[in-house]
Design a protein around this motif. Structure first.
Motif, short mmCIF file in Angstrom:
data_model
loop_
_atom_site.label_atom_id
_atom_site.label_comp_id
_atom_site.label_asym_id
_atom_site.label_seq_id
_atom_site.Cartn_x
_atom_site.Cartn_y
_atom_site.Cartn_z
N ILE A 202 0.02 -9.91 1.19
CA ILE A 202 0.50 -9.23 -0.01
C ILE A 202 -0.63 -9.07 -1.04
O ILE A 202 -0.87 -7.97 -1.55
CB ILE A 202 1.67 -10.00 -0.66
N PHE A 203 -1.36 -10.18 -1.33
CA PHE A 203 -2.30 -10.15 -2.46
C PHE A 203 -3.76 -9.97 -2.06
O PHE A 203 -4.61 -9.76 -2.93
CB PHE A 203 -2.16 -11.43 -3.29
N GLY A 204 -4.06 -10.10 -0.78
CA GLY A 204 -5.46 -9.98 -0.36
C GLY A 204 -6.15 -11.34 -0.38
O GLY A 204 -5.80 -12.22 -1.19
N GLU A 205 -7.15 -11.49 0.49
CA GLU A 205 -7.71 -12.83 0.73
C GLU A 205 -8.50 -13.37 -0.47
O GLU A 205 -8.52 -14.56 -0.73
CB GLU A 205 -8.55 -12.87 2.01
N ILE A 206 -9.14 -12.48 -1.24
CA ILE A 206 -9.98 -12.95 -2.35
C ILE A 206 -9.15 -13.72 -3.37
O ILE A 206 -9.47 -14.85 -3.75
CB ILE A 206 -10.67 -11.74 -3.06
N TYR A 207 -8.03 -13.10 -3.80
CA TYR A 207 -7.17 -13.76 -4.79
C TYR A 207 -6.63 -15.08 -4.28
O TYR A 207 -6.65 -16.09 -4.97
CB TYR A 207 -5.99 -12.84 -5.18
N VAL A 261 3.18 -2.65 10.60
CA VAL A 261 4.08 -1.89 9.72
C VAL A 261 5.38 -2.65 9.49
O VAL A 261 5.89 -2.70 8.38
CB VAL A 261 4.35 -0.49 10.32
N ARG A 262 5.91 -3.28 10.57
CA ARG A 262 7.17 -4.01 10.42
C ARG A 262 7.01 -5.14 9.41
O ARG A 262 7.91 -5.39 8.60
CB ARG A 262 7.59 -4.61 11.76
N ILE A 263 5.86 -5.81 9.46
CA ILE A 263 5.62 -6.90 8.50
C ILE A 263 5.51 -6.34 7.09
O ILE A 263 6.11 -6.85 6.14
CB ILE A 263 4.35 -7.70 8.90
N GLN A 264 4.78 -5.24 6.97
CA GLN A 264 4.62 -4.62 5.65
C GLN A 264 5.96 -4.16 5.07
O GLN A 264 6.23 -4.33 3.89
CB GLN A 264 3.65 -3.43 5.73
N VAL A 265 6.79 -3.60 5.95
CA VAL A 265 8.10 -3.14 5.49
C VAL A 265 8.93 -4.32 5.03
O VAL A 265 9.56 -4.30 3.97
CB VAL A 265 8.83 -2.37 6.61
N MET A 266 8.88 -5.41 5.84
CA MET A 266 9.68 -6.59 5.50
C MET A 266 9.25 -7.17 4.17
O MET A 266 10.06 -7.60 3.36
CB MET A 266 9.55 -7.62 6.62
N LEU A 267 7.93 -7.15 3.94
CA LEU A 267 7.41 -7.73 2.70
C LEU A 267 7.53 -6.77 1.52
O LEU A 267 7.14 -7.10 0.41
CB LEU A 267 5.95 -8.14 2.89
N GLY A 268 8.07 -5.59 1.80
CA GLY A 268 8.25 -4.63 0.73
C GLY A 268 6.95 -3.94 0.32
O GLY A 268 6.86 -3.35 -0.75
#
Lengths: 419, 608
Positions: A202-207, A261-268
């Motif tokens: 969701i937030f990217g590895e750096i954060y 894509v399925r993971i991205q969809v699930m995570l909104g």
């Protein structure tokens, strides 16, 4: 006690009743999802509800047969059954038929069998057999590796069939290992890893890495006790950082596009109601529109009119959600909970470790299917194509779950004969 | 070997099971009970409301001849949200439309609503819809809706029947019964009896599947409402007479109104030029409408109620009745054509002089009626001439002039009977009988509509009263005419003797050897009439005539106006007389006269 009764033993009536209720509830749902009208002839072998009735009849015969087999047969032949299943799984890689992208089916004329479904109880048997040996201690590395191998072999073969969902089911055996002594840290680490994976996507590895470092510093400054164990803290942080930075690579290079894509969809992260999110979106609407009491049997206007894909197989829960509402779907959840808890209770009363461990294996597999299947239909997990036990249309899974359950019922029925 | 007993761990495992189960229960509660957005989405997705349009009521004439009925056509509807992955090229080809048209219509539909149906293509015939209907499943989001169009078996009475068209924004605002694309009566009977004719729309809620195919009614039709058919309307109109009147008026500009004096029913209402009502139906409606709208002869204008004309000498029977009633003359009062102020109103024909009232009517002596008018204005029983005028004005108005009737014809004009106030303003208070003398011969500011003239004939036929002229005879199975169309309005002159005397003069118009309509006397039918030749600012005189017949038991009262055609004697009188014969006997015994009237082209070849 008559001779036959003593031979069958005394099967647990609660489990048998729960099994029957789930089967009947399941068939009624398939009937409503696939029949054109309420008055459709039930024995119609060209239709899914008719076929499922046939599979159910054969499942009953299968279950009853297992009750007739000597209870010791399964522990005695556990490895043999497991071995045969591995061979069959390898065979399907060579001569199998591909259905929906997965080469996991044997085709016999118009009839297809999915051996992967049956590998689950075979693995449960082999794992129970191995862990019940006297010289086995879950804390030793050797035991861990052996157990991993027993679980991993069929999972790997199924993964090679390109059936990721079914392979994932083997993760469920961690619960068995946990019960038999695997450190709780393993499970906690697994949960932490899952959370890290999600927040990183969701937030990217750096954060996430920055937050991790900050958190470590904070813990170090606030908790004086922890300071003494600073090396452990550092190792934990280091491992977490490595994991976080590997997530990016895994997500983008190891996972396939549709999984991503399925993971991205699930995570909104993605809103794609007409594409990858279509199934889940339609499923949510169907279930959500059921209200408290549902629209009534044969009145599911979405599930009956094909607005939900795969409604008789992986998405059968939608029919219940739409037609039976919160009450009907709540009852289903509670029925499964009762089944799983009852298995655990019975497993704990076994004198033989084999029966207990097998019981945990059966409960864990049912739990994984139940949890993942329902979670995906209500949008809490990415879409993973695994069936809802006793509900989803299909002979292979119904028979496999029947065998899985009835071997345990047989073990339990016979527990008093174990010295 | 020591093995630790991990008995406590079963609670962890059971705990995980219970936790997940309760997460599910919570989530299900949220989805199914707490939030109702999904119910709405489900309905939007799987339900479709189909409007059932009732057939509009039919319209019949007094002999139950069908004047208006319905034809089925099919509107292609679109729900933009459901349109996806369609083969536009094929779609356009099957419908014979261009891709640009397709894009335009889709845009329009989307602008109206993404979720609600809009009309994509209007009024396809069964034949046009055939090829695409078979493969409708290839075009999700589109479906056909059956509509009805008006059809007129006889191309008559277009101005009376009016027409039906799509609702305007105004209609939508005023009456929530309508939705965009609905039809509504725009004029004439279709407009006035819209509520009765339209019936009641029904609606059907159906379930559709993911391929947009209707799977059946929703919950067994629990929420469906049936369409209620519009009521049939029967008019007092006589289709045969109407048709004959329209034929007589071909190539003439003007109007004929025929009434049944006893009931006030309108037997015929001709406005010429007219048009075929079938022109204002279907997809070429707006094109035809614009053409008719821009026609210099104004065929869309119903002259019978909208045309205002000076009544000219057809006003003289009213003059005579009021003068008799005031007692300023008797039927035997002899007056001459000469005298003060007679000059501008000089008689344009040579006739006997002096003459009595009956003869004055027969020969249409202008001076006679100017003199009687002056006598009324000078009547000493009034304080002054202006009071006398008000009295005269009020009496004239009781004859139905200067006001619209309370009737079932939308858009009437009241005409004009000038008031005292008007003259006060115009002449700054300084005016007298001489100033307004043109009124005495139906000229000047006085303006009447053809229907008012026909009503004047009806009042004479009834000897003193009229019923508001109207079309309606019955609605549906209900045979009773609205009560407002049974009320008798009595005029200011009631004495039957005066009617007898005036009607006697009107009979002389036909019967006397010097009567202005003597050429149209019939042996079989007694007629009473009055010619009129009205000067007007638009060119040649209007040719006018009023008549009723038979004299003793009147069945028809009629007025004929032919614009700029000259003498009333020449055109309006024979046409009125032919109409009367046609209505009373069903045949014409004067074929030469009939032929001359039918053939006369007064629009293009005006003879002196």
């Amino acid at each position: 006690m008559s001779k036959r009764e003593s031979f069958i033993g005394s099967p647990d009536w609660i489990l048998l009743v729960l099994y029957m209720v789930l089967i009947v509830y399941g068939w009624l749902s398939i009937y409503s999802a696939t029949a054109t009208s309420e008055t459709a002839k039930v024995f119609e072998l060209s239709e899914r509800y008719g076929k499922q009735l046939l599979w159910i009849g054969m499942a009953f015969i299968l279950g009853f047969s297992i009750l007739l087999i000597d209870a010791k047969f399964f522990s005695a032949f556990a490895y043999a059954i497991y071995g045969i299943m591995l061979v069959v799984l390898m065979a399907v890689l060579v001569v199998g038929t591909t259905v929906a992208g997965s080469k996991s089916w044997f085709q016999f004329g118009s009839f297809a069998l999915q051996p992967g479904e049956f590998a689950k109880f075979a693995t449960a048997l082999a794992l129970a057999k191995y862990l019940s040996l006297n010289n086995v201690d879950m804390r030793s590395m050797k035991t861990k590796l052996m157990a991993m191998a027993i679980i991993g072999a069929p999972a790997l073969l199924i993964l090679m069939q390109n059936d990721t969902g079914s392979a994932l089911v083997y993760v469920a055996f961690i619960l068995v290992l946990f019960r038999e002594g695997l450190s709780g840290i393993t499970i906690v680490s697994g949960i932490i890893a899952t959370i890290l994976f999600i927040v990183t996507v969701i937030f990217g590895e750096i954060y996430v890495a920055a937050v991790l470092v900050a958190l470590t510093v904070l813990v170090f400054l606030i908790f004086k006790k922890v300071r003494k164990n600073w090396s452990g803290l550092l190792v934990g942080m280091g491992l977490s950082l490595i994991f976080v930075f590997s997530v990016h690579y895994t997500f983008n290079n190891v996972l396939e596009e549709h999984q991503r894509v399925r993971i991205q969809v699930m995570l909104g992260l993605k809103n794609d109601p007409l594409g990858a999110g279509y199934n889940v979106n339609q499923a949510k609407i169907a279930i959500g529109s059921g209200g408290l009491t549902g629209k009534g049997y044969f009145k599911g206007m979405l599930t009956r009119n094909h607005f939900v894909p795969e409604q008789s197989t992986d998405f059968i829960f939608c029919t219940i959600g739409e037609e039976r509402g919160f009450i009907g779907s709540g009852i289903l959840v509670l029925l499964f909970l009762a089944l799983m808890v009852r298995i655990i209770q019975l497993a704990e009363r076994q004198r033989s470790p084999f029966s207990r461990i097998y019981g945990y294996g059966a409960a864990s597999i049912l739990f994984f299917h139940f949890a993942i299947n329902i979670a995906m239909t209500i949008g809490l997990a990415p879409v993973v194509g695994i069936p809802l036990p006793f509900f989803s249309y299909g002979g292979s899974s119904l028979w496999a779950f029947t065998i899985l359950l009835f071997i345990f019922i047989k073990q339990d029925a016979n527990r008093l004969n174990v010295l | 070997m020591y093995k630790k007993n991990y008995l406590g761990r079963k609670y962890v495992v059971i705990g995980i099971f219970v936790a997940i189960a309760f997460v599910f229960l919570g989530r299900l509660f949220y989805l199914q009970v707490a939030s109702n957005q999904y119910q709405l989405s489900a309905r939007n997705m799987a339900l479709r409301s189909i409007v059932e349009y009732p057939p509009r009521g039919r319209i019949f004439d007094r002999s139950h001849h069908l004047l208006v009925y319905n034809d089925a056509v099919y509107d292609l509807m679109v729900i933009p949200r459901q349109v996806k992955n369609i083969d536009t090229t094929k779609f356009c080809q099957l419908l014979g439309i261009t891709k640009e048209f397709f894009e335009d219509q889709m845009q329009k539909a989307e602008n109206y609503s993404y979720y609600k149906p809009s009309v994509f293509l209007k009024q396809l015939s069964k034949k046009e819809k055939g090829p695409i209907e078979e493969i409708m499943y290839e075009f999700p989001g589109f479906y056909f809706q059956t509509r009805t169009l008006r059809h007129y078996p006889m191309p008559i009475a277009a101005n009376v029947l009016g027409n039906v068209g799509e609702v305007s924004d105004n209609d939508l605002r005023n009456d929530h019964y309508y939705s965009p694309g609905d039809y509504i009566g725009k004029s004439g009977i279709e407009k006035y009896y819209e509520k009765e004719l339209r019936g009641k729309k029904g609606s059907r809620i159906v379930e559709v599947n993911v391929h947009n195919i209707v799977k059946g009614s929703f919950q067994g039709g629990k929420f469906d409402t049936l369409a209620v058919q519009g009521e049939d309307v029967t008019l007092g109109l006589d289709a045969k007479l109407q048709e004959f009147g329209q034929k007589l008026m071909v190539n003439k500009t003007g109007s004929i109104v025929a009434l049944d004096p006893k009931t006030g029913e309108i037997l015929a209402m001709v406005s010429s030029p007219s048009y075929d009502p079938n022109l204002l139906v279907g997809r070429s409606r707006s094109e035809n409408y614009n053409r008719l709208l821009n026609d210099s002869l104004k065929p869309l204008m119903n002259r019978a109620v909208l045309g205002t004309y000076p009544p000219g000498s057809t006003f003289k029977p009213v003059d005579a009745l009021i003068a008799l009633d005031e007692g300023v003359i008797t039927a035997n009062t002899m007056l001459t054509c000469q005298g003060k102020a007679s000059k501008p109103i000089a008689c344009d024909e040579n006739h006997v002089s002096p003459l009595d009232m009956t003869t004055a009517l027969a020969v249409s002596c202008n001076s006679y009626f100017w003199k009687t008018f002056k006598r009324i204005m000078d009547d000493p029983k009034f304080d002054n001439m202006h009071d006398a005028y008000v009295d005269w004005y009020n009496k004239v108005k009781t004859f139905g002039f200067g006001e619209t009737f309370n009737t079932d014809i939308p858009y009437e004009r009241p005409g004009n009977i000038p008031s005292r106030r008007y003259f006060n303003k115009l002449y700054r208070g300084s005016w007298n009988a001489l100033t307004v003398r043109s009124l005495s011969i139906g000229q000047g500011e006085i303006l009447v509509t053809p229907i008012q003239m026909a009503n004047e004939a009806a009042i004479l036929a009834n000897r003193g009263y009229y019923i508001d002229p109207h079309f309606i005879e019955s609605i549906g199975n209900n045979d009773t005419v609205p009560t407002k169309f049974t009320v008798k309005h009595y005029v200011a002159v009631e004495n039957p003797l005066y009617y007898k005397e005036v009607i006697g003069g009107m009979e002389q118009v036909f019967d006397s050897s010097i009567g202005t309509a003597r050429f149209y006397k019939m042996d079989s039918i007694t007629q009473a009439g009055k010619t009129g030749t009205a000067q007007n600012p638009h060119g040649k005189d209007h040719s006018l005539f009023i008549e009723f017949a038979p004299v003793d038991n009147p069945k028809i009262a009629i007025a004929v106006i032919i614009e700029n055609a000259g003498y009333g004697t020449t055109w309006a009188a024979p046409i009125a007389s032919l109409m009367v014969e046609e209505y009373l006997t069903g045949k014409i015994t004067r074929p030469k006269l009939e032929e001359r009237m039918l053939k006369a082209d007064l629009n293009h070849d005006p003879r002196p």
